[in-house]
Scaffold this motif. Structure first.
Motif, short mmCIF file in Angstrom:
data_model
loop_
_atom_site.label_atom_id
_atom_site.label_comp_id
_atom_site.label_asym_id
_atom_site.label_seq_id
_atom_site.Cartn_x
_atom_site.Cartn_y
_atom_site.Cartn_z
N MET A 1 -45.95 -29.06 -16.07
CA MET A 1 -47.02 -28.32 -15.46
C MET A 1 -46.47 -27.31 -14.45
O MET A 1 -46.93 -26.18 -14.39
CB MET A 1 -48.00 -29.30 -14.82
N ARG A 2 -45.49 -27.74 -13.69
CA ARG A 2 -44.91 -26.86 -12.69
C ARG A 2 -44.23 -25.66 -13.35
O ARG A 2 -44.31 -24.53 -12.85
CB ARG A 2 -43.89 -27.64 -11.84
N GLY A 3 -43.59 -25.90 -14.49
CA GLY A 3 -42.92 -24.83 -15.23
C GLY A 3 -43.93 -23.78 -15.71
O GLY A 3 -43.65 -22.58 -15.66
N ARG A 4 -45.07 -24.24 -16.15
CA ARG A 4 -46.10 -23.31 -16.61
C ARG A 4 -46.63 -22.46 -15.45
O ARG A 4 -46.86 -21.26 -15.61
CB ARG A 4 -47.27 -24.07 -17.24
N LEU A 5 -46.83 -23.09 -14.31
CA LEU A 5 -47.31 -22.35 -13.15
C LEU A 5 -46.30 -21.30 -12.70
O LEU A 5 -46.66 -20.17 -12.36
CB LEU A 5 -47.64 -23.30 -11.99
N MET A 6 -45.02 -21.67 -12.72
CA MET A 6 -43.97 -20.72 -12.34
C MET A 6 -43.93 -19.56 -13.33
O MET A 6 -43.77 -18.40 -12.93
CB MET A 6 -42.60 -21.42 -12.27
#
Length: 117
Positions: A1-6
């Motif tokens: 999820m964090r990768g998608r936000l970044m």
């Protein structure tokens, strides 16, 4: 999820920055294209091209009319071949009267414009 936000944050920032920088470059290219188009040498060539088309346009139309029946015959045969291949591949057969309607359309008739109808 964090990768998608970044990724989304990076894509958004790139879009915004690119759009701001892109507008200036767009205006620069547009100005250069306008000055090129209005250059007298370019306009002279445009005039020559227009004259050439006006002089030879009739010959092109005549040649196209001359070749049209030949092209129509080739395309008609290709269409019939394609229909047969599709029918073979799908196991479907033509509906009764479909081939006649196709032939009538090629001859410039509508399916119901036969004499007596």
């Amino acid at each position: 999820m964090r990768g998608r936000l970044m990724f989304l944050a990076g894509a958004t920032a790139g879009y915004v920055l690119g759009a701001k920088a892109g507008r200036g470059r767009y205006e620069q290219i547009k100005t250069q294209a306008d000055s090129l188009w209005h250059d007298p040498r370019v306009q002279e060539k445009v005039g020559q091209a227009q004259s050439f088309v006006a002089e030879t346009g009739g010959a092109v139309v005549d040649k196209a009319k001359e070749k049209a029946p030949e092209v129509q015959a080739k395309l008609g045969g290709a269409a019939d071949t394609a229909k047969a291949k599709v029918a073979d591949a799908t196991g479907a057969s033509s509906a009764p009267g479909e081939a006649k309607a196709d032939d009538d359309m090629r001859e410039g008739m509508t399916p119901h414009s036969e004499q007596g109808q």
